[in-house]
Design a protein around this motif. Structure first.
Motif, PDB file in Angstrom:
ATOM      1  N   VAL A   1       0.838  -1.202   0.000  1.00 45.31           N
ATOM      2  CA  VAL A   1       0.000   0.000   0.000  1.00 45.31           C
ATOM      3  C   VAL A   1       0.872   1.250   0.000  1.00 45.31           C
ATOM      4  CG1 VAL A   1      -1.704   1.331   1.307  1.00 45.31           C
ATOM      5  CG2 VAL A   1      -1.960  -1.151   1.086  1.00 45.31           C
ATOM      6  N   THR A   2       1.885   1.269   0.863  1.00 44.86           N
ATOM      7  CA  THR A   2       2.769   2.438   0.928  1.00 44.86           C
ATOM      8  C   THR A   2       3.471   2.648  -0.417  1.00 44.86           C
ATOM      9  OG1 THR A   2       3.085   2.170   3.311  1.00 44.86           O
ATOM     10  CG2 THR A   2       4.782   3.413   2.127  1.00 44.86           C
TER      11      THR A   2
ATOM     12  N   VAL B   1      -5.277  -0.203  -4.524  1.00 43.81           N
ATOM     13  CA  VAL B   1      -4.946  -0.617  -3.148  1.00 43.81           C
ATOM     14  C   VAL B   1      -5.922  -0.025  -2.122  1.00 43.81           C
ATOM     15  CG1 VAL B   1      -2.506  -1.101  -3.643  1.00 43.81           C
ATOM     16  CG2 VAL B   1      -3.167   1.186  -2.790  1.00 43.81           C
ATOM     17  N   LEU B   2      -6.402   1.206  -2.392  1.00 44.87           N
ATOM     18  CA  LEU B   2      -7.371   1.797  -1.455  1.00 44.87           C
ATOM     19  C   LEU B   2      -8.699   1.035  -1.512  1.00 44.87           C
ATOM     20  CD1 LEU B   2      -6.731   5.641  -1.893  1.00 44.87           C
ATOM     21  CD2 LEU B   2      -5.774   4.069  -0.201  1.00 44.87           C
ATOM     22  N   ARG B   3      -9.105   0.685  -2.735  1.00 46.53           N
ATOM     23  CA  ARG B   3     -10.354  -0.070  -2.929  1.00 46.53           C
ATOM     24  C   ARG B   3     -10.299  -1.406  -2.184  1.00 46.53           C
ATOM     25  NH1 ARG B   3     -14.884   1.035  -2.874  1.00 46.53           N
ATOM     26  NH2 ARG B   3     -14.102   2.943  -3.812  1.00 46.53           N
ATOM     27  N   GLU B   4      -9.147  -2.062  -2.268  1.00 40.92           N
ATOM     28  CA  GLU B   4      -8.994  -3.367  -1.607  1.00 40.92           C
ATOM     29  C   GLU B   4      -9.093  -3.252  -0.076  1.00 40.92           C
ATOM     30  OE1 GLU B   4      -6.153  -5.697  -4.879  1.00 40.92           O
ATOM     31  OE2 GLU B   4      -5.250  -4.666  -3.164  1.00 40.92           O
ATOM     32  N   ILE B   5      -8.537  -2.159   0.464  1.00 40.54           N
ATOM     33  CA  ILE B   5      -8.655  -1.948   1.916  1.00 40.54           C
ATOM     34  C   ILE B   5     -10.132  -1.803   2.285  1.00 40.54           C
ATOM     35  CG2 ILE B   5      -8.151  -0.369   3.831  1.00 40.54           C
ATOM     36  CD1 ILE B   5      -5.545   0.359   2.326  1.00 40.54           C
ATOM     37  N   LEU B   6     -10.851  -1.013   1.483  1.00 39.47           N
ATOM     38  CA  LEU B   6     -12.286  -0.836   1.751  1.00 39.47           C
ATOM     39  C   LEU B   6     -13.033  -2.162   1.649  1.00 39.47           C
ATOM     40  CD1 LEU B   6     -12.855   2.554  -0.069  1.00 39.47           C
ATOM     41  CD2 LEU B   6     -13.282   2.106   2.357  1.00 39.47           C
ATOM     42  N   ASP B   7     -12.666  -2.982   0.667  1.00 40.45           N
ATOM     43  CA  ASP B   7     -13.337  -4.284   0.494  1.00 40.45           C
ATOM     44  C   ASP B   7     -13.191  -5.160   1.742  1.00 40.45           C
ATOM     45  OD1 ASP B   7     -14.155  -3.671  -2.047  1.00 40.45           O
ATOM     46  OD2 ASP B   7     -12.619  -4.847  -3.071  1.00 40.45           O
TER      47      ASP B   7
ATOM     48  N   ASP C   1     -13.661   5.646   3.254  1.00 40.07           N
ATOM     49  CA  ASP C   1     -13.356   5.864   1.840  1.00 40.07           C
ATOM     50  C   ASP C   1     -12.800   7.276   1.638  1.00 40.07           C
ATOM     51  OD1 ASP C   1     -13.309   5.959  -0.930  1.00 40.07           O
ATOM     52  OD2 ASP C   1     -15.282   5.086  -1.197  1.00 40.07           O
ATOM     53  N   GLY C   2     -13.530   8.255   2.165  1.00 39.13           N
ATOM     54  CA  GLY C   2     -13.071   9.640   2.046  1.00 39.13           C
ATOM     55  C   GLY C   2     -11.713   9.837   2.714  1.00 39.13           C
ATOM     56  N   HIS C   3     -11.541   9.243   3.871  1.00 35.52           N
ATOM     57  CA  HIS C   3     -10.296   9.382   4.637  1.00 35.52           C
ATOM     58  C   HIS C   3      -9.100   8.814   3.870  1.00 35.52           C
ATOM     59  CE1 HIS C   3      -7.746   9.693   8.127  1.00 35.52           C
ATOM     60  NE2 HIS C   3      -7.548   8.392   8.171  1.00 35.52           N
ATOM     61  N   LEU C   4      -9.283   7.620   3.267  1.00 32.90           N
ATOM     62  CA  LEU C   4      -8.184   6.989   2.524  1.00 32.90           C
ATOM     63  C   LEU C   4      -7.758   7.860   1.348  1.00 32.90           C
ATOM     64  CD1 LEU C   4      -9.445   3.271   2.451  1.00 32.90           C
ATOM     65  CD2 LEU C   4      -7.491   4.144   3.755  1.00 32.90           C
ATOM     66  N   HIS C   5      -8.758   8.449   0.674  1.00 34.11           N
ATOM     67  CA  HIS C   5      -8.454   9.247  -0.522  1.00 34.11           C
ATOM     68  C   HIS C   5      -7.948  10.654  -0.187  1.00 34.11           C
ATOM     69  CE1 HIS C   5     -10.803   6.043  -2.469  1.00 34.11           C
ATOM     70  NE2 HIS C   5     -10.091   6.346  -3.531  1.00 34.11           N
ATOM     71  N   SER C   6      -8.048  11.059   1.066  1.00 34.45           N
ATOM     72  CA  SER C   6      -7.564  12.407   1.408  1.00 34.45           C
ATOM     73  C   SER C   6      -6.382  12.303   2.385  1.00 34.45           C
ATOM     74  CB  SER C   6      -8.713  13.243   1.984  1.00 34.45           C
ATOM     75  OG  SER C   6      -9.296  12.582   3.099  1.00 34.45           O
ATOM     76  N   CYS C   7      -6.672  12.295   3.675  1.00 34.55           N
ATOM     77  CA  CYS C   7      -5.613  12.328   4.695  1.00 34.55           C
ATOM     78  C   CYS C   7      -4.580  11.218   4.523  1.00 34.55           C
ATOM     79  CB  CYS C   7      -6.212  12.182   6.097  1.00 34.55           C
ATOM     80  SG  CYS C   7      -7.529  13.328   6.454  1.00 34.55           S
ATOM     81  N   VAL C   8      -5.048   9.982   4.283  1.00 34.56           N
ATOM     82  CA  VAL C   8      -4.104   8.861   4.218  1.00 34.56           C
ATOM     83  C   VAL C   8      -3.179   9.014   3.012  1.00 34.56           C
ATOM     84  CG1 VAL C   8      -3.896   6.355   3.915  1.00 34.56           C
ATOM     85  CG2 VAL C   8      -5.609   7.281   5.482  1.00 34.56           C
ATOM     86  N   THR C   9      -3.769   9.338   1.865  1.00 33.74           N
ATOM     87  CA  THR C   9      -2.954   9.501   0.660  1.00 33.74           C
ATOM     88  C   THR C   9      -1.938  10.632   0.853  1.00 33.74           C
ATOM     89  OG1 THR C   9      -4.699   8.620  -0.753  1.00 33.74           O
ATOM     90  CG2 THR C   9      -3.047  10.015  -1.825  1.00 33.74           C
ATOM     91  N   THR C  10      -2.399  11.756   1.395  1.00 33.54           N
ATOM     92  CA  THR C  10      -1.498  12.891   1.624  1.00 33.54           C
ATOM     93  C   THR C  10      -0.360  12.517   2.573  1.00 33.54           C
ATOM     94  OG1 THR C  10      -3.352  14.407   1.330  1.00 33.54           O
ATOM     95  CG2 THR C  10      -1.385  15.303   2.425  1.00 33.54           C
ATOM     96  N   ALA C  11      -0.702  11.839   3.678  1.00 36.59           N
ATOM     97  CA  ALA C  11       0.323  11.490   4.663  1.00 36.59           C
ATOM     98  C   ALA C  11       1.337  10.508   4.089  1.00 36.59           C
ATOM     99  CB  ALA C  11      -0.330  10.892   5.922  1.00 36.59           C
TER     100      ALA C  11
END
Lengths: 91, 91, 91, 91
Positions: free
Chosen positions: A63-64, A78-84, B56-66
Motif C-alpha cells: 500500500v505504501t 490498493v485503497l479499494r482493496e482496503i475498503l473491500d 473511503d473519504g479518509h483513505l483518498h484524502s488524509c491517508v494519501t497525503t500522509a
C-alpha cells in the motif's frame, strides 16, 4: 511480508488448523454444544488477529509503495482493496 | 471529506437517528422483541455503511497525503489508525 | 418485557439517538474521519448491548412460554427466530 | 446432536481445517496479502455457519428439554448460555 511476520503468520495458521481439528473431535465425541460454539468463536477471533497481522504487513509494504508511486490506478486499486476487506470485516 | 460525501454522510446519520427514535417507540409500545432486535441490527448495518463511506473519504484524502508526504511518523500514524478501526470492525 | 428492563432499554435507545446526532454534527463540522469512525463503532457496540438486553427479556418470557407450551409450531417459531438473529449478529 | 447434523458438522470442520492449511501455504508462498485476508474471511464465515448448525441442534435438544423441565436453575443456565454466545457473536 517481512520474514518475521511471515513466520509468525504461518505458525499461527498451523496452530489454528490444529484447533479446528480438535473441535472436529469434540463434535465427534458428542461434547456439549455450547463448548463447541465457544471454541468456534475462539478460532474466529484467532483468525481475525491473523488477518490484522497480514493487513499490517500489507499497509507497510504494497500500500505504501503504491500510494507513493505515480500510477493513479494502482493507488485507487490498493485503497479499494482496503475498503473491500474492511467492509467484510464489519459484517 | 468532499462536499458531496459529507452531505450524504450527514443525511444518512440523520436518518439513522430517526430510525433509533422509532425503535425507542417500538419498545415503549411493547412491540415484539424479535422485531425490535431486527431493527437494531438494521441500524447497525446502516452505521457500518456510513463508516465505510467515511473511511473511503479518509483513505483518498488524509491517508494519501500522509503516505505521499515525507514525515515517517505521520505515515505510521495513519496506517496505525486504519489497523485500529479494522480491528474493532472485525470484532 | 419487564417494566425495569423496558425503561432501561428506552433510556439507552434515547441516549444512542443523541450519540448519533452528535456524530452528525462531527461530520458537519469536518472533524477528523477516524474520530468519526470510532464514534460510529461505539454506537454499534451500544446497540449490540441493547439487543442483548432485549433478547434476554425475550428468552425469559415469550421463548420460555412457547417452549413450555404444547404447540410444536410455536416452539419451532421461537427457536427459528433465535437462530435468525444469531445468524445476523455473527456476520 | 442428531446423527445427520453431526456428520455434516464434522465434515464441514474437516473441510475448514483443510482451508486453513491452504491459507498457511499461501502465506509461505508469498501470495498477495489481500487474497490471504479474503480467504481468512471466508473461513470465518464458514465457521459462523457451523456455529449456527451447532446452535440449531442445541436449541432443539438440550435447551428444549431444560426449559420444559422443572429445574429453574437449569432453565436459567441454558438461557444464560444462549445470551453468552449471542454476545460474542455480535462483537
Amino acid at each position: 511480508m517481512e520474514t518475521e511476520s511471515k513466520e509468525t503468520t504461518v505458525h499461527r495458521l498451523r496452530s489454528i488448523a490444529g484447533h479446528v481439528n480438535s473441535i472436529e473431535r469434540m463434535v465427534a465425541d458428542d461434547q456439549y454444544c455450547i463448548d463447541v460454539i465457544k471454541q468456534i468463536q475462539a478460532v474466529q477471533a484467532a483468525l481475525a488477529k491473523v488477518g490484522e497481522l497480514v493487513l499490517d504487513g500489507h499497509l507497510h509494504s504494497c500500500v505504501t509503495t503504491a500510494i507513493r508511486g505515480e500510477d493513479p490506478s494502482e493507488r485507487e486499486r490498493v485503497l479499494r482493496e482496503i475498503l473491500d476487506v474492511y467492509q467484510v470485516a464489519g459484517k
